[in-house]
Write a protein that holds these residues in place. Structure first.
Motif, PDB file in Angstrom:
ATOM      1  N   THR A   1       0.848  -1.187   0.000  1.00 13.71           N
ATOM      2  CA  THR A   1       0.000   0.000   0.000  1.00 13.71           C
ATOM      3  C   THR A   1       0.884   1.237   0.000  1.00 13.71           C
ATOM      4  OG1 THR A   1      -1.587  -1.193   1.367  1.00 13.71           O
ATOM      5  CG2 THR A   1      -1.907   1.163   1.165  1.00 13.71           C
ATOM      6  N   ALA A   2       0.649   2.151  -0.942  1.00 14.49           N
ATOM      7  CA  ALA A   2       1.356   3.433  -0.969  1.00 14.49           C
ATOM      8  C   ALA A   2       0.356   4.513  -0.569  1.00 14.49           C
ATOM      9  CB  ALA A   2       1.904   3.713  -2.360  1.00 14.49           C
ATOM     10  N   THR A   3       0.689   5.276   0.473  1.00 14.38           N
ATOM     11  CA  THR A   3      -0.210   6.310   0.964  1.00 14.38           C
ATOM     12  C   THR A   3       0.494   7.663   1.027  1.00 14.38           C
ATOM     13  OG1 THR A   3       0.368   5.795   3.245  1.00 14.38           O
ATOM     14  CG2 THR A   3      -1.595   4.732   2.372  1.00 14.38           C
ATOM     15  N   SER A   4      -0.323   8.709   0.934  1.00 18.12           N
ATOM     16  CA  SER A   4       0.142  10.072   1.145  1.00 18.12           C
ATOM     17  C   SER A   4      -0.841  10.688   2.127  1.00 18.12           C
ATOM     18  CB  SER A   4       0.164  10.842  -0.167  1.00 18.12           C
ATOM     19  OG  SER A   4       0.573  12.169   0.054  1.00 18.12           O
TER      20      SER A   4
ATOM     21  N   VAL B   1       5.094  15.057  -3.707  1.00 15.89           N
ATOM     22  CA  VAL B   1       4.255  14.167  -2.904  1.00 15.89           C
ATOM     23  C   VAL B   1       5.167  13.325  -2.023  1.00 15.89           C
ATOM     24  CG1 VAL B   1       2.643  12.227  -2.970  1.00 15.89           C
ATOM     25  CG2 VAL B   1       2.463  14.008  -4.674  1.00 15.89           C
ATOM     26  N   LYS B   2       4.823  13.217  -0.743  1.00 20.49           N
ATOM     27  CA  LYS B   2       5.558  12.344   0.171  1.00 20.49           C
ATOM     28  C   LYS B   2       4.772  11.044   0.279  1.00 20.49           C
ATOM     29  CE  LYS B   2       7.918  12.404   4.600  1.00 20.49           C
ATOM     30  NZ  LYS B   2       8.198  13.170   5.816  1.00 20.49           N
ATOM     31  N   LEU B   3       5.356   9.959  -0.236  1.00 19.25           N
ATOM     32  CA  LEU B   3       4.691   8.652  -0.238  1.00 19.25           C
ATOM     33  C   LEU B   3       5.277   7.743   0.821  1.00 19.25           C
ATOM     34  CD1 LEU B   3       4.227   7.395  -3.900  1.00 19.25           C
ATOM     35  CD2 LEU B   3       2.523   8.295  -2.359  1.00 19.25           C
ATOM     36  N   LYS B   4       4.390   7.024   1.506  1.00 23.99           N
ATOM     37  CA  LYS B   4       4.814   5.998   2.451  1.00 23.99           C
ATOM     38  C   LYS B   4       4.360   4.652   1.901  1.00 23.99           C
ATOM     39  CE  LYS B   4       4.520   4.447   7.217  1.00 23.99           C
ATOM     40  NZ  LYS B   4       3.947   4.668   8.540  1.00 23.99           N
ATOM     41  N   LEU B   5       5.316   3.768   1.672  1.00 22.34           N
ATOM     42  CA  LEU B   5       5.024   2.432   1.172  1.00 22.34           C
ATOM     43  C   LEU B   5       5.050   1.465   2.340  1.00 22.34           C
ATOM     44  CD1 LEU B   5       4.632   0.540  -1.306  1.00 22.34           C
ATOM     45  CD2 LEU B   5       7.084   0.167  -1.206  1.00 22.34           C
TER      46      LEU B   5
ATOM     47  N   LYS C   1       9.344   8.112   0.811  1.00 27.26           N
ATOM     48  CA  LYS C   1      10.088   8.776  -0.237  1.00 27.26           C
ATOM     49  C   LYS C   1       9.314   9.988  -0.731  1.00 27.26           C
ATOM     50  CE  LYS C   1      12.914   7.916  -4.138  1.00 27.26           C
ATOM     51  NZ  LYS C   1      13.726   6.908  -4.762  1.00 27.26           N
ATOM     52  N   THR C   2      10.027  11.068  -1.003  1.00 22.87           N
ATOM     53  CA  THR C   2       9.405  12.261  -1.571  1.00 22.87           C
ATOM     54  C   THR C   2       9.601  12.236  -3.083  1.00 22.87           C
ATOM     55  OG1 THR C   2       9.850  13.504   0.431  1.00 22.87           O
ATOM     56  CG2 THR C   2       9.338  14.778  -1.529  1.00 22.87           C
ATOM     57  N   MET C   3       8.496  12.367  -3.805  1.00 21.12           N
ATOM     58  CA  MET C   3       8.537  12.362  -5.266  1.00 21.12           C
ATOM     59  C   MET C   3       8.354  13.779  -5.782  1.00 21.12           C
ATOM     60  SD  MET C   3       6.287   8.933  -5.902  1.00 21.12           S
ATOM     61  CE  MET C   3       5.960   9.386  -7.549  1.00 21.12           C
TER      62      MET C   3
ATOM     63  N   LYS D   1      -3.660  10.432   4.507  1.00 18.72           N
ATOM     64  CA  LYS D   1      -4.695   9.397   4.655  1.00 18.72           C
ATOM     65  C   LYS D   1      -5.172   8.863   3.308  1.00 18.72           C
ATOM     66  CE  LYS D   1      -6.440  10.861   9.120  1.00 18.72           C
ATOM     67  NZ  LYS D   1      -7.611  11.240   9.902  1.00 18.72           N
ATOM     68  N   THR D   2      -4.619   9.396   2.207  1.00 23.19           N
ATOM     69  CA  THR D   2      -5.039   8.996   0.864  1.00 23.19           C
ATOM     70  C   THR D   2      -4.248   7.789   0.389  1.00 23.19           C
ATOM     71  OG1 THR D   2      -5.472  11.315   0.354  1.00 23.19           O
ATOM     72  CG2 THR D   2      -5.354   9.811  -1.503  1.00 23.19           C
ATOM     73  N   LYS D   3      -4.960   6.719   0.011  1.00 21.76           N
ATOM     74  CA  LYS D   3      -4.298   5.560  -0.590  1.00 21.76           C
ATOM     75  C   LYS D   3      -4.021   5.906  -2.054  1.00 21.76           C
ATOM     76  CE  LYS D   3      -6.142   1.927   2.330  1.00 21.76           C
ATOM     77  NZ  LYS D   3      -6.963   0.717   2.392  1.00 21.76           N
ATOM     78  N   VAL D   4      -2.751   5.930  -2.416  1.00 20.79           N
ATOM     79  CA  VAL D   4      -2.343   6.327  -3.758  1.00 20.79           C
ATOM     80  C   VAL D   4      -2.278   5.120  -4.690  1.00 20.79           C
ATOM     81  CG1 VAL D   4      -0.492   7.396  -5.103  1.00 20.79           C
ATOM     82  CG2 VAL D   4      -1.081   8.311  -2.858  1.00 20.79           C
ATOM     83  N   ALA D   5      -1.751   3.990  -4.194  1.00 23.74           N
ATOM     84  CA  ALA D   5      -1.600   2.793  -5.019  1.00 23.74           C
ATOM     85  C   ALA D   5      -1.675   1.544  -4.149  1.00 23.74           C
ATOM     86  CB  ALA D   5      -0.277   2.830  -5.766  1.00 23.74           C
ATOM     87  N   LEU D   6      -2.178   0.448  -4.761  1.00 21.70           N
ATOM     88  CA  LEU D   6      -2.352  -0.821  -4.059  1.00 21.70           C
ATOM     89  C   LEU D   6      -1.860  -1.967  -4.933  1.00 21.70           C
ATOM     90  CD1 LEU D   6      -6.059  -0.283  -2.941  1.00 21.70           C
ATOM     91  CD2 LEU D   6      -4.061  -0.035  -1.494  1.00 21.70           C
ATOM     92  N   GLY D   7      -1.453  -3.055  -4.302  1.00 18.57           N
ATOM     93  CA  GLY D   7      -1.072  -4.229  -5.069  1.00 18.57           C
ATOM     94  C   GLY D   7      -0.756  -5.411  -4.180  1.00 18.57           C
ATOM     95  N   THR D   8      -0.945  -6.612  -4.717  1.00 21.31           N
ATOM     96  CA  THR D   8      -0.581  -7.851  -4.040  1.00 21.31           C
ATOM     97  C   THR D   8       0.245  -8.672  -5.020  1.00 21.31           C
ATOM     98  OG1 THR D   8      -2.646  -7.816  -2.801  1.00 21.31           O
ATOM     99  CG2 THR D   8      -1.461  -9.883  -2.841  1.00 21.31           C
ATOM    100  N   VAL D   9       1.365  -9.203  -4.535  1.00 22.18           N
ATOM    101  CA  VAL D   9       2.237  -9.978  -5.415  1.00 22.18           C
ATOM    102  C   VAL D   9       2.918 -11.089  -4.619  1.00 22.18           C
ATOM    103  CG1 VAL D   9       4.249  -8.485  -5.078  1.00 22.18           C
ATOM    104  CG2 VAL D   9       4.043  -9.779  -7.178  1.00 22.18           C
TER     105      VAL D   9
END
Length: 93
Positions: A29-32, A68-72, A90-92, A34-42
């Motif tokens: 889960t990648a969040t910024s 954008v500051k993303l927390k994975l 990470k900050t993008m 409280k917003t979920k930016v991206a999701l995935g299962t692998v």
């Protein structure tokens, strides 16, 4: 993690490099904020690069933002059902 917002929008997802010593399932889960930016299962063994699909809110956020500051966050469990959690920020631009 990708480091440029333009590359994330171009690939329509956040690319992530995973490393594990045995077969394991990753719930990513990648969040910024409280917003979920991206999701995935692998499921992966060894090293693997995977793409997390952008959410609708995530796409809107990245399109409008200059930085954008993303927390994975990765929730991992292996065949023996040993569970673990790891995170990275990470900050993008």
């Amino acid at each position: 993690l990708d480091s440029r917002i333009s590359k994330v929008l171009e690939h329509r997802g956040v690319r992530v490099r995973l490393q594990t010593s045995e077969p394991a399932r990753f719930k990513l889960t990648a969040t910024s904020g409280k917003t979920k930016v991206a999701l995935g299962t692998v499921t992966a063994k060894g090293g693997k690069t995977t793409k997390l699909d952008l959410t609708k809110k995530g796409k809107e956020l990245l399109f409008k933002a200059s930085t954008v500051k993303l927390k994975l966050t990765a929730k991992v469990n292996d065949a023996a059902d040993n569970r673990s959690t790891a995170s990275s920020t990470k900050t993008m631009r």
